[in-house]
Design an enzyme around this catalytic site. Structure first.
Site, PDB file in Angstrom:
ATOM      1  N   ASP A  44       0.841  -1.194   0.000  1.00 47.00           N
ATOM      2  CA  ASP A  44       0.000   0.000   0.000  1.00 47.00           C
ATOM      3  C   ASP A  44       0.885   1.257   0.000  1.00 47.00           C
ATOM      4  OD1 ASP A  44      -2.250   1.551   0.091  1.00 47.00           O
ATOM      5  OD2 ASP A  44      -3.090   0.600   1.876  1.00 47.00           O
ATOM      6  N   GLU A  47       2.889   4.937  -4.004  1.00 50.39           N
ATOM      7  CA  GLU A  47       3.062   5.982  -5.016  1.00 50.39           C
ATOM      8  C   GLU A  47       4.421   6.681  -4.916  1.00 50.39           C
ATOM      9  OE1 GLU A  47       0.376   5.773  -2.972  1.00 50.39           O
ATOM     10  OE2 GLU A  47      -1.030   4.960  -4.435  1.00 50.39           O
ATOM     11  N   GLU A  49       2.538   7.820  -1.265  1.00 46.94           N
ATOM     12  CA  GLU A  49       1.523   8.834  -1.022  1.00 46.94           C
ATOM     13  C   GLU A  49       2.127  10.090  -0.389  1.00 46.94           C
ATOM     14  OE1 GLU A  49      -2.482   9.005   1.615  1.00 46.94           O
ATOM     15  OE2 GLU A  49      -2.433   7.530   0.005  1.00 46.94           O
ATOM     16  N   ARG A 103      -0.929  -0.783  -5.243  1.00 54.68           N
ATOM     17  CA  ARG A 103      -1.774   0.366  -5.514  1.00 54.68           C
ATOM     18  C   ARG A 103      -1.162   1.313  -6.537  1.00 54.68           C
ATOM     19  NH1 ARG A 103      -4.168   4.320  -0.833  1.00 54.68           N
ATOM     20  NH2 ARG A 103      -2.382   5.626  -1.310  1.00 54.68           N
ATOM     21  N   ASP A 120      -8.329   4.465  -2.859  1.00 52.94           N
ATOM     22  CA  ASP A 120      -9.268   4.670  -1.754  1.00 52.94           C
ATOM     23  C   ASP A 120     -10.590   5.224  -2.288  1.00 52.94           C
ATOM     24  OD1 ASP A 120      -7.279   3.788  -0.166  1.00 52.94           O
ATOM     25  OD2 ASP A 120      -6.741   5.729   0.658  1.00 52.94           O
ATOM     26  N   HIS A 179     -14.263  -4.963   0.765  1.00 54.41           N
ATOM     27  CA  HIS A 179     -13.452  -4.070   1.583  1.00 54.41           C
ATOM     28  C   HIS A 179     -14.355  -3.206   2.460  1.00 54.41           C
ATOM     29  CE1 HIS A 179      -9.550  -2.518   2.547  1.00 54.41           C
ATOM     30  NE2 HIS A 179      -9.907  -1.264   2.328  1.00 54.41           N
TER      31      HIS A 179
END
Length: 462
Positions: A44, A47, A49, A103, A120, A179
């Site tokens: 997760d 990126e 993030e 992701r 998300d 989820h």
């Protein structure tokens, strides 16, 4: 690089482009967890993030002589993370299949066995509706296992109708993964909604269970889709125009999709819907919900209930279902739907041991070919043959299910006439090498035992 304002306090980012950092991550974390029995990975925030502009990256191992700012390499950070995991798995565990739920990535990340999700997603109807477009776009861009958090990730309210409709949609996507955000006492100020269908209220729970049963039953079909993606690069999910290239109406349809070559799916994307319009391309389509044929090349109004997701099988198709899908049982029984057509058709079912990474290269697989002559002069021939050395058992029971207008006059298996009985469908009544006509459903069931040598079934409706 230490991030000061990560969600749970301090956080650290590795320079994933450096080989020494890659090996530290692999040897000190991944390999240790593999030794503990971990078999799947969820990377997760890749990126990443939180990727502060002040962070500098050293790409000397890639031949870059200057340090690069975070903004310059941000889009390929996740790509390299995928690469690190894949290449080290291939080196240290050469016969182990990598399951990597990720992701983020970049163009070409699909070569690293990634299973990406769309991020998300807001738990509302607009968030839900966006997932079909995202999935189709990613799929047509060569990333075949794109999927979504089924039911949504966060926000929204306890809309159980939305949850059911999302699960129904997800049952025809590459990864089926409910989820939720169940924080409860951890964060009492956050809205909590569990991901597990078993925790949803009745009557929604029983509908969710039927969706899961359908997903399990489709394992042989879905596994074959994965084989064809590996072998031929075919997308698992595809827009209608991919399949029906000359259909000018199909190009404009954005709320339906093909699940493989044989099945058209029209998910219910609106709240409180009691019907929806469905475009069916040319040909005949079999509606499994209503056991009925529908002519194509038209738009129909389809009546809905909460327990129904509309999906259709194209005429001439073979669609396998797994009759018994518990983890402790053999897969030696197979239910095979055949949807009659006047045209000949062929389907190849793929099997292997479900574990070996090199099953295709080593020949340790079974590719069973089902071919149909089409119904001509009120006669139908179905032939079965196979290649490859893998066997699920010494023989395999195949339950052919065929929608028909009336009981056939005669059925032969390899030239031997078999009995035809008019029955209610009860498993304990069904014998091998016999046929059963279920009049109330308009279905013919032929039970044959396949010993991995060519077999021919002849059906005479005269």
């Amino acid at each position: 690089f230490i991030i000061q304002d990560f969600y749970f306090g301090l956080g650290g980012l590795l320079d994933v482009f450096r080989k020494d950092a890659q090996q530290w991550l692999w040897n000190n974390h991944y390999k240790k967890q593999i030794a503990n029995g971990v078999a799947g990975w969820w990377t997760d925030l890749g990126e990443p993030e939180k990727h502060p502009s002040a962070m500098m990256h050293n790409l000397k191992d890639e031949g870059v002589k200057r340090l690069l700012k975070a903004d310059e390499v941000h889009n390929i950070y996740g790509h390299y993370w995928n690469k690190v995991l894949f290449e080290n798995y291939a080196k240290d565990y050469p016969n182990t299949r990598l399951f990597h739920l990720n992701r983020s990535g970049f163009a070409g990340s699909q070569r690293y066995s990634i299973f990406p999700w769309s991020g998300d997603v807001s738990r509302n109807w607009s968030g839900f509706r966006a997932q079909l477009q995202i999935m189709l776009s990613m799929s047509m861009s060569g990333i075949p296992y794109t999927h979504a958090d089924a039911g949504g990730f966060a926000g929204g309210d306890a809309d159980k109708e939305l949850y059911v409709r999302w699960l129904q949609f997800a049952s025809f996507t590459p990864i089926f993964r409910p989820h939720g955000t169940a924080l409860y006492e951890v964060d009492p100020n956050a809205f909590s909604f569990p991901s597990e269908p078993a925790l949803i209220d009745t009557p929604y729970r029983s509908i969710a269970k039927s969706v899961i049963d359908l997903r399990y039953a489709m394992l042989p079909y879905n596994y074959t889709l994965a084989y064809r993606q590996t072998k031929y690069g075919e997308p698992l999910v595809r827009p209608l125009y991919y399949q029906f290239t000359n259909d000018t109406t199909a190009v404009k349809v954005e709320d339906e999709f093909m699940w493989g070559n044989e099945m058209l799916v029209a998910p219910v994307l609106q709240k409180n819907a009691t019907e929806r319009k469905i475009y069916l391309p040319a040909g005949k389509w079999f509606d499994l919900n209503n056991n009925d044929f529908v002519n194509g090349n038209q738009t129909i109004n389809y009546k809905l209930s909460l327990s129904v997701i509309p999906y259709f099988i194209k005429e001439g198709s073979f669609v396998p279902n797994q009759k018994n899908y518990s983890t402790t049982s053999s897969n030696d029984s197979l239910m095979m739907y055949y949807i009659p057509s006047a045209h000949s058709s062929k389907y190849q079912l793929y099997d292997d041991d479900g574990k070996s990474k090199n099953a295709i290269a080593s020949g340790n697989y079974c590719l069973t070919t089902f071919s149909s002559s089409g119904v001509n002069n009120k006669k139908l021939f179905v032939n079965i043959s196979d290649e490859g050395k893998y066997r699920v058992a010494d023989s395999r029971k195949i339950y052919f299910v065929i929608p028909v207008e009336s009981m056939p006059k005669e059925i032969n298996i390899d030239g031997k006439k078999i009995a035809i009985t008019d029955v209610s469908l009860r498993e304990d009544n069904l014998k091998t090498n016999a046929a059963y006509f279920i009049d109330r459903l308009g279905l013919l069931m032929i039970n044959a035992e396949y010993f991995y040598k060519p077999m021919e079934i002849k059906i005479d409706f005269k």
